[in-house]
Every structure is written in C-alpha cells, then in structure tokens.
Design an enzyme around this catalytic site. Structure first.
Site, PDB file in Angstrom:
ATOM      1  N   ILE B 129       0.849  -1.194   0.000  1.00  0.00           N
ATOM      2  CA  ILE B 129       0.000   0.000   0.000  1.00  0.00           C
ATOM      3  C   ILE B 129       0.884   1.243   0.000  1.00  0.00           C
ATOM      4  O   ILE B 129       1.715   1.418   0.897  1.00  0.00           O
ATOM      5  CB  ILE B 129      -0.930   0.027   1.230  1.00  0.00           C
ATOM      6  CG1 ILE B 129      -1.774  -1.251   1.301  1.00  0.00           C
ATOM      7  CG2 ILE B 129      -1.826   1.270   1.195  1.00  0.00           C
ATOM      8  CD1 ILE B 129      -2.655  -1.347   2.532  1.00  0.00           C
ATOM      9  N   ASP B 130       0.706   2.086  -1.023  1.00  0.00           N
ATOM     10  CA  ASP B 130       1.463   3.341  -1.101  1.00  0.00           C
ATOM     11  C   ASP B 130       0.600   4.455  -0.529  1.00  0.00           C
ATOM     12  O   ASP B 130      -0.584   4.572  -0.844  1.00  0.00           O
ATOM     13  CB  ASP B 130       1.817   3.647  -2.556  1.00  0.00           C
ATOM     14  CG  ASP B 130       2.641   2.537  -3.195  1.00  0.00           C
ATOM     15  OD1 ASP B 130       2.505   2.318  -4.414  1.00  0.00           O
ATOM     16  OD2 ASP B 130       3.413   1.888  -2.465  1.00  0.00           O
ATOM     17  N   VAL B 131       1.207   5.290   0.293  1.00  0.00           N
ATOM     18  CA  VAL B 131       0.437   6.316   1.003  1.00  0.00           C
ATOM     19  C   VAL B 131       1.064   7.694   0.806  1.00  0.00           C
ATOM     20  O   VAL B 131       2.285   7.860   0.903  1.00  0.00           O
ATOM     21  CB  VAL B 131       0.397   6.006   2.518  1.00  0.00           C
ATOM     22  CG1 VAL B 131      -0.356   7.081   3.283  1.00  0.00           C
ATOM     23  CG2 VAL B 131      -0.217   4.634   2.761  1.00  0.00           C
ATOM     24  N   PHE B 142      -2.228   6.036  -2.454  1.00  0.00           N
ATOM     25  CA  PHE B 142      -1.675   6.617  -3.681  1.00  0.00           C
ATOM     26  C   PHE B 142      -1.515   5.526  -4.723  1.00  0.00           C
ATOM     27  O   PHE B 142      -1.053   4.444  -4.433  1.00  0.00           O
ATOM     28  CB  PHE B 142      -0.304   7.237  -3.381  1.00  0.00           C
ATOM     29  CG  PHE B 142       0.406   7.741  -4.603  1.00  0.00           C
ATOM     30  CD1 PHE B 142       1.326   6.944  -5.270  1.00  0.00           C
ATOM     31  CD2 PHE B 142       0.132   9.013  -5.104  1.00  0.00           C
ATOM     32  CE1 PHE B 142       1.973   7.400  -6.408  1.00  0.00           C
ATOM     33  CE2 PHE B 142       0.771   9.477  -6.241  1.00  0.00           C
ATOM     34  CZ  PHE B 142       1.699   8.670  -6.892  1.00  0.00           C
ATOM     35  N   ASN B 171       4.212   1.733   2.193  1.00  0.00           N
ATOM     36  CA  ASN B 171       5.212   2.636   1.632  1.00  0.00           C
ATOM     37  C   ASN B 171       4.775   4.082   1.742  1.00  0.00           C
ATOM     38  O   ASN B 171       3.682   4.432   1.297  1.00  0.00           O
ATOM     39  CB  ASN B 171       5.395   2.342   0.133  1.00  0.00           C
ATOM     40  CG  ASN B 171       5.716   0.905  -0.126  1.00  0.00           C
ATOM     41  OD1 ASN B 171       6.807   0.441   0.162  1.00  0.00           O
ATOM     42  ND2 ASN B 171       4.753   0.172  -0.669  1.00  0.00           N
TER      43      ASN B 171
END
Lengths: 202, 252
Positions: B129-131, B142, B171
């Site tokens: 999971i990109d944040v 994101f 991330n």
C-alpha cells in the site's frame, strides 16, 4: 537420485536451487511412476492443507508415498506444508486426511498476550534437542518460518526440535527415515543448506 | 522468539535497478542479479523485488529476471510488479519467489486477495500500500496505475487483512528516497489497526530510524536508499535493533 514432489503450486524452484548448489541429482515427481528410481524424497509445500492432500490423493502419490516411506523406509523430508501433510489431519483443512506418517493433527498457532500477529513470519531460533538432522549446526540457530499452523509439542513429546512464538511448537522432527521441517531450510541461508545436506547424508 | 526483520528493497523499471525520490525522480543503479548477489552474501533476512512500472505499462515483472534473482537468493524473496491473476502469481512463485506483492491489481479487484490467499495460502500474499498526504495533510492511498480510489486508507487496510493478506507492506511516498526517517505517525496509525505483520518502507537514513519504526509498531523494516547510497549495511541496522532490545538474526 532425489525425488522432489511438485504439488502444482509448490515452490520447488528454491528447493531445486539448493540441491543444485549442493551438487545433488534430483528429479521432479508428479506421479507414482516418477518415484521408481528415487532413493530419497523431498515434499515441499506451499498453499493449503486441503489442496495439497487432495493433490496427493488424486495423483496416486498418497499410496505410493506411504509404501515408499513406511514399508521401504526411503528417507523423506517434508518442508512447511509438506511436514504438515505428514500428519493425520489439519485444523486448516476441512475435508482431507494427511499422509498419516505421524498420528497428530496440525493446529493453528495460538495468539497470546505477547504474540498478536499471525502468520508467524521471519527468522526464529530453533532448539534442536540433539536431533541428528541438526548435526554441525550451532544450537539455537535461526531458520526462516512462514506459516500459521503447526504441530504441538504436547503431541510429539520427543524426537522434536522446538521454537517459540508465544508458546513453543514443533520446529522440526526426525523419526527414523522421516524428517519434517516447519521452517524453510532452502530459504534459511547457511544453516538451512547444512540442514538439507544432513538430510542428503541420512 | 521471532526476530525482527530488515529487508532490502530492489526496484526495477523492467530490467534495471533504480531508486526513486517521492516516487518521482529516478536514479539508475544497474543489474538486479548483481545487487541480489551482494545482498545474499550480506546474509540479509529477505529481499523484496518490485517492478514499479509494470502495472502502468500493463505487463508483469520479467519472469527471467525473477528466476535469475531467485537463483542468487538463499533467503526469502518477495516479488511484485503488475501481478493481477492467480496464474500470474503461480508463474512467479514457480520461478523462485516465496511471496508476491500485490498493489494496483487488488485496488482494482480486491477479491484477488481472497482468491490468491485461498489457493496459495495467506503467507504468500503481501499487499503493498502506497500512502501520500493530501492538501489537508491527511493520509490517502496513492496509485499511479489504478483507477479512481474511493476508499479511505483505514478501510482499505482493514479490508486487506480481512480478505486474507498475510502481510502488509506500507510505503510512504512522501518519505520515499528523501532519507529523513520513516513516517512514524503513519506507522503508529496503521499498526494498531491490524493483526498481520506490518513491513514499513520509505525514508530510512540511519540505523536509529529502524529502531523508531519498530518502536512505532512495525514488525519489519524495509529500505533501499540507505543501502544503495550510504555505508550502512543491513547487518548494521540489525545490530542497532538488537542493541535496543529488538532481537534480530545476526551473523556470528
């Protein structure tokens, strides 16, 4: 010749990679006929108990392995799910029986106050309790685990190496020609390679 | 007891290793097999290999690269990059990966988490999971490749766990490559929400950053820039963690 059983979704690549590193000759086994020339067997395992057990049954390997291992005493190493498939059954599975090499059920690891996350993922120290399969491996070496189910120490009582994640559970066992490793020796760097090497010398 | 893990991340743009800053500026770093070989010799706990352009370019990570990297690795390998089906995951696992990282595909199709963990076991499935913070300074999911994302980060994190993910790789886009430390607020916020292992990434510049991240609730720390661009090795990070009461697996 080592037979590496391919249960369809097993990560046999890494096991074969380790055997290549050790200059050991192997063949991939998917059916009973493939076991003919084999002098020792590795059952790796990825996936779920039901799928693995069903695949063993459907392929005819279940009966062939019981004969090879229990009657002919061919050495066998079960890794992770492979070790769990040596049991009678698993709490993870609903429908299928294991190979029954050991009369125990695989159970889900218990969460405790101390241990709040599952699966058990990462490196953990193994107390080998003098099992010969751990020869020349320093006591309390770390091996790589990635699983949510395992065998209880209370069931085995002996012939077992243990590790602790909250409670203790069986990290490996060795009973005559049958070796089980809950951890992944093919992914445990130097000590893992040594463990496999010890199995090849059994 | 279970050791805390320090995991180098190797990013690919197809065939070459690169490093980004804030998921944007890129620096090329060469051959993935060489990088993997060095990490293997350094006895790292695990390796994460991600093709960051695969989803955007509608392809999967190159399977020959996966196999080549895997043959250098006698430690666990997590592979990601455009994987969007059970067959694609099976292909990667069959070529040496031990776990797969899913990101774009599961944002578009969350059911893939349940499907793939059912087939391969949840321990194989890492959801990445990109944040990134929005204009109101709130954390948002994101993605540069998924469609419109209507869900909150918290809801997604909880859903990912309930669908059967084995681990979450979190991330921080804002801290990526900037080497200012991990986003501790983000780590603390997320780690309380889940009961599966949490690997955090983005911002590590010193060994003490890893200590802070584990303090904040991470199960494992991942990093790239610190290992590519400084003298600090994964072993150095593990030594500092051990010295601070977080046992790690150290070379004897």
């Amino acid at each position: 010749m080592i037979g590496v059983i391919n249960l369809e979704f097993g990560n046999i690549f890494s096991v074969c990679n380790a055997l290549k590193f050790l200059d050991a000759k192997y063949t991939v086994v998917t059916s009973p006929a493939d076991l003919d020339s084999v002098e020792r067997i590795i059952l790796p395992g990825v996936g779920s108990f039901d799928r693995g057990a069903r695949k063993l049954k459907v392929s005819g390997l279940r009966d062939a392995l019981r004969d090879k291992v229990l009657s002919q005493k061919v050495p066998i190493l079960g890794i992770c799910l492979g070790m769990q498939l040596f049991g009678q059954a698993s709490e993870e599975g609903e429908y299928e029986d294991g190979l029954g090499f050991v009369p125990h059920r695989v159970k889900k690891l218990a969460l405790t106050e101390e241990v709040v996350r599952l699966p058990h993922v990462g490196w953990n120290a193994v107390a080998s309790n003098g099992l010969s399969i751990f020869s020349n491996i320093p006591e309390n070496s770390c091996f790589y685990f990635v699983h949510s189910y395992g065998f209880r120490c209370d069931d085995f009582k002996k012939n077992m190496a243990v590790t602790r994640y909250g409670d203790q559970f069986v990290a490996a066992f060795e009973i005559d020609n049958i070796v089980g490793a809950q951890f992944h020796p093919e992914k445990s760097q130097t000590v893992g390679i040594k463990f496999i090497q010890n199995f090849l010398s059994k | 007891m279970l050791r805390y893990r320090v995991i180098p991340v190797v990013l690919l743009d197809g065939y070459s290793v690169l490093k980004t800053i804030k998921f944007d500026v890129r620096r090329n770093l060469g051959n993935p097999i060489t990088v993997a070989r060095i990490y293997n010799r350094r006895n790292v706990d695990e390796l994460i290999l991600l093709d960051i352009d695969a989803s955007k370019q509608k392809r999967q990570i190159d399977i020959a690269t996966v196999a080549d990297v895997a043959s250098e690795c006698f430690m666990p390998l997590t592979v990601g990059g455009g994987l969007s089906s059970v067959d694609e995951i099976a292909n990667v696992l069959g070529n040496g990966a031990d776990k797969v990282a899913l990101n774009t595909a599961v944002l578009n199709n969350p059911a893939l988490i349940r499907e793939s963990s059912g087939v391969f076991g949840r321990q194989c499935i890492v959801v990445s999971i990109d944040v990134k913070k929005d204009e109101q300074n709130d954390y948002q999911i994101f993605s540069h490749a998924a469609g419109r994302i209507d869900m909150s980060l918290m809801d997604w994190v909880r859903e990912v766990e309930s669908l059967g993910a084995g681990e979450i790789l979190l991330n921080s886009v804002d801290h990526d490559g900037v080497m200012c430390g991990y986003d501790l607020n983000l780590i603390e916020t997320i780690s309380n929400q889940i009961k599966i292992p949490l690997i955090v990434c983005g911002g590590a510049a010193a060994t003490s950053d890893a200590v802070s991240a584990i303090n904040g609730g991470a199960s494992a720390v991942a990093a790239a820039s610190i290992f590519h661009f400084t003298n600090i090795t994964p072993e150095d990070v593990k030594k500092d963690l051990s010295a601070n009461g977080y046992p790690t697996r150290l070379l004897i």
